[in-house]
Design a protein around this motif. Structure first.
Motif, PDB file in Angstrom:
ATOM      1  N   ARG A   1       6.451  -2.061  -7.701  1.00 48.31           N
ATOM      2  CA  ARG A   1       5.406  -2.246  -8.698  1.00 48.31           C
ATOM      3  C   ARG A   1       6.107  -2.504 -10.011  1.00 48.31           C
ATOM      4  O   ARG A   1       5.663  -3.263 -11.068  1.00 48.31           O
TER       5      ARG A   1
ATOM      6  N   ARG B   1       7.848   0.895  -2.629  1.00 49.87           N
ATOM      7  CA  ARG B   1       6.607   0.563  -3.187  1.00 49.87           C
ATOM      8  C   ARG B   1       6.623   0.560  -4.706  1.00 49.87           C
ATOM      9  O   ARG B   1       6.153  -0.269  -5.585  1.00 49.87           O
TER      10      ARG B   1
ATOM     11  N   MET C   1       2.440  -3.786  -2.679  1.00 50.22           N
ATOM     12  CA  MET C   1       1.771  -2.588  -3.467  1.00 50.22           C
ATOM     13  C   MET C   1       0.531  -2.311  -2.588  1.00 50.22           C
ATOM     14  O   MET C   1      -0.041  -1.216  -2.613  1.00 50.22           O
ATOM     15  N   SER C   2       0.244  -3.174  -1.643  1.00 47.78           N
ATOM     16  CA  SER C   2      -1.098  -2.897  -0.700  1.00 47.78           C
ATOM     17  C   SER C   2      -0.581  -1.913   0.430  1.00 47.78           C
ATOM     18  O   SER C   2       0.073  -2.265   1.267  1.00 47.78           O
ATOM     19  N   PRO C   3      -1.074  -0.794   0.577  1.00 52.81           N
ATOM     20  CA  PRO C   3      -0.793   0.128   1.565  1.00 52.81           C
ATOM     21  C   PRO C   3      -1.060  -0.467   3.361  1.00 52.81           C
ATOM     22  O   PRO C   3      -0.263  -0.169   4.020  1.00 52.81           O
TER      23      PRO C   3
END
Lengths: 254, 251
Positions: A206, A202, A184-186
């Protein structure tokens, strides 16, 4: 006597005997997890309060079809007693969640390395050919449903349902939670596009993160029920001190 | 012996449960504890910096675009000066670039549009959890900074915006690593049309490896600074100052 080295002494252990049940590393990891996972669950629910809708794929927001709507957009999905902090704060929940994520990952890695290198995990969680047979598994399920738990020497080792549960947490749930969390970390998605691809986007990551967390909650509830059924004092003591009193048969004299 | 041990176990369990439930809020209110959490959290910035290098955020295709790109934050700017510029199609607007630069610049929209353009279809990730995919076009921020010429002391790029939230001017900041990343652009075009007001007309920042709250809209002025201390709340952005979001928004 130590389980790792097998029963020793003049006779095999029987109901009523005190045996070494849990290694120090297991006990440390267990209690670290108890705290860490509770904090991560409660802060995670607060984070989910910020946008209580879940989607599949790369994108998903208010205008897209959600597979799960936990609350309407202006409502709070999870009440204060379930969340860290109690009052709505996405920023503070993120601080808690991301700080404890380090504890979860480092403790998990340390335990996994120790357990695999020492052969501890293989000894305790290896499921034998006999145990894999549907008949054996079915038998264990029926025994559990009748609340008949192993006694005496049979209680020295985990039964196959326990192996499934503990192995599932160790090798499936926690790794999936960590991987889907990182996905989930860009920033990490730029560095490791394969990570988010593993989940199909993404928003899928989640969703998987939430499903795995709920599976862990389910594990926790069953775990608590089994501890209560098996004798909470003996069980908790064994996880604190390592020493476990083998349960007696119903007919056995105390 | 057994009784006391049993007693101790029960006391311990009750104590731990109670401590956790009531204690978390007390800890959360403690500035020292929160600084500790933030300190551990800062490890993410250091680690992610080491991992990401100059990697590119994924670029998608037209087929992947969100049907509706959600607008968030300020959707309308009240400032009369901004409204006049908007009414005039931003013909009278110019982007001010100043601070620690050799040559302060005033760049009209036409000048930004005449520079080499970059077009990218990327995923926008809001801190709240949602994502939207949009197509962005504009000049690279790095080219604009190079045109202004940075002084050696410049370390942060601050974006001063036309909107106010809760009566406070909106601003954001990034460091020079993100500023000179090739995908960091000043977008004046979104999904093949000029940027609309809810999405930050005339230009908004796209810094693609960071969360949505970094993507400043309605940018009026870019200021090069040595430090973020002394600017508004000192944390480097409106959300950082007023909500406690972390300055590093890679996670």
């Amino acid at each position: 006597m130590s389980l790792d080295s097998g029963p020793s002494g003049p006779s095999a252990p029987a109901g009523g005997d005190l045996v070494r049940r849990h290694a120090l590393a297991t006990r440390l990891w267990h209690w670290t997890n108890a705290l860490t996972i509770l904090v991560m669950l409660m802060s995670g629910l607060m984070i989910l309060n910020a946008h209580p809708r879940l989607y599949w794929g790369h994108y998903g927001s208010d205008h897209d079809a959600a597979w799960l709507v936990l609350a309407e957009m202006d409502d709070i999905a999870f009440p204060g007693w379930m969340t860290i902090p109690t009052d709505y704060s996405l920023a503070d929940a993120r601080l808690w969640h991301f700080a404890f994520a380090w504890v979860l990952v480092l403790a998990f890695s340390a335990y996994l390395i120790w357990g695999l290198a020492r052969g501890h995990i293989a000894r305790r969680l290896h499921i034998t050919r006999v145990e894999w047979s549907p008949r054996h598994i079915l038998h264990d399920i029926v025994e559990h449903a009748k609340l008949k738990l192993p006694t005496g020497a049979a209680a020295l080792n985990y039964n196959v349902l326990q192996k499934f549960a503990y192995g599932g947490v160790l090798f499936v749930l926690i790794p999936v939670l960590i991987a889907s969390g990182l996905a989930m970390s860009p920033a990490l998605d730029a560095a490791w596009p394969w990570l988010v691809d593993l989940f199909g986007g993404r928003q899928s990551a989640r969703s998987v993160h939430f499903i795995a967390a709920m599976a862990l909650v389910l594990f926790f509830l069953v775990h608590m029920a089994m501890v209560l059924l098996a004798g909470p004092v003996n069980e908790v003591r064994s996880m604190l001190t390592g020493w476990y009193r083998l349960p007696r048969d119903k007919g056995e004299a105390p | 012996m057994i009784v006391t041990r049993r007693h101790a176990l029960r006391l311990g369990a009750a104590g731990a449960g109670g401590l956790l439930l009531s204690g978390c809020d007390a800890l959360n209110d403690s500035a020292t504890f929160k600084q500790g959490l933030a300190g551990v959290g800062r490890l993410h910035e250091v680690t992610q910096r080491a991992i990401i290098g100059d990697s590119l955020a994924r670029e998608f295709t037209e087929a992947d675009l969100s049907p509706v790109f959600k607008a968030n934050g300020s959707l309308r700017v009240a400032d009369p000066a901004y409204r006049a510029l908007l009414a005039g199609g931003f013909a009278a607007w110019a982007l001010r670039v100043d601070g620690l630069v050799h040559r302060p610049l005033d760049l009209p929209l036409s000048a930004l549009q005449a520079m080499p353009q970059r077009t990218q279809i990327t995923r926008h990730d809001c801190v709240e959890g949602w994502s939207a995919i949009g197509k962005w076009q504009g000049p690279e921020l790095g080219a604009i900074l190079a045109a202004a010429g940075l002084l050696p002391s410049a370390r942060f790029v601050v974006f001063h915006c036309a909107d106010k939230l809760e009566g406070k001017p909106f601003y954001e900041s990034i460091d020079l690593i993100e500023a000179f990343h090739v995908q960091t652009i000043l977008a004046w075009r979104m999904n093949d049309a000029p940027l609309t007001e809810p999405h930050g007309a005339p230009i908004r920042l796209r810094v693609e490896r960071q969360l949505g709250y970094k993507q400043a809209k309605f940018i009026m002025r870019i200021e090069l600074r040595e430090s973020l201390a002394g600017l508004y709340g000192g944390q480097g952005g409106f959300w950082e100052d007023n909500r406690g979001y972390q300055w590093w928004a890679g996670i």
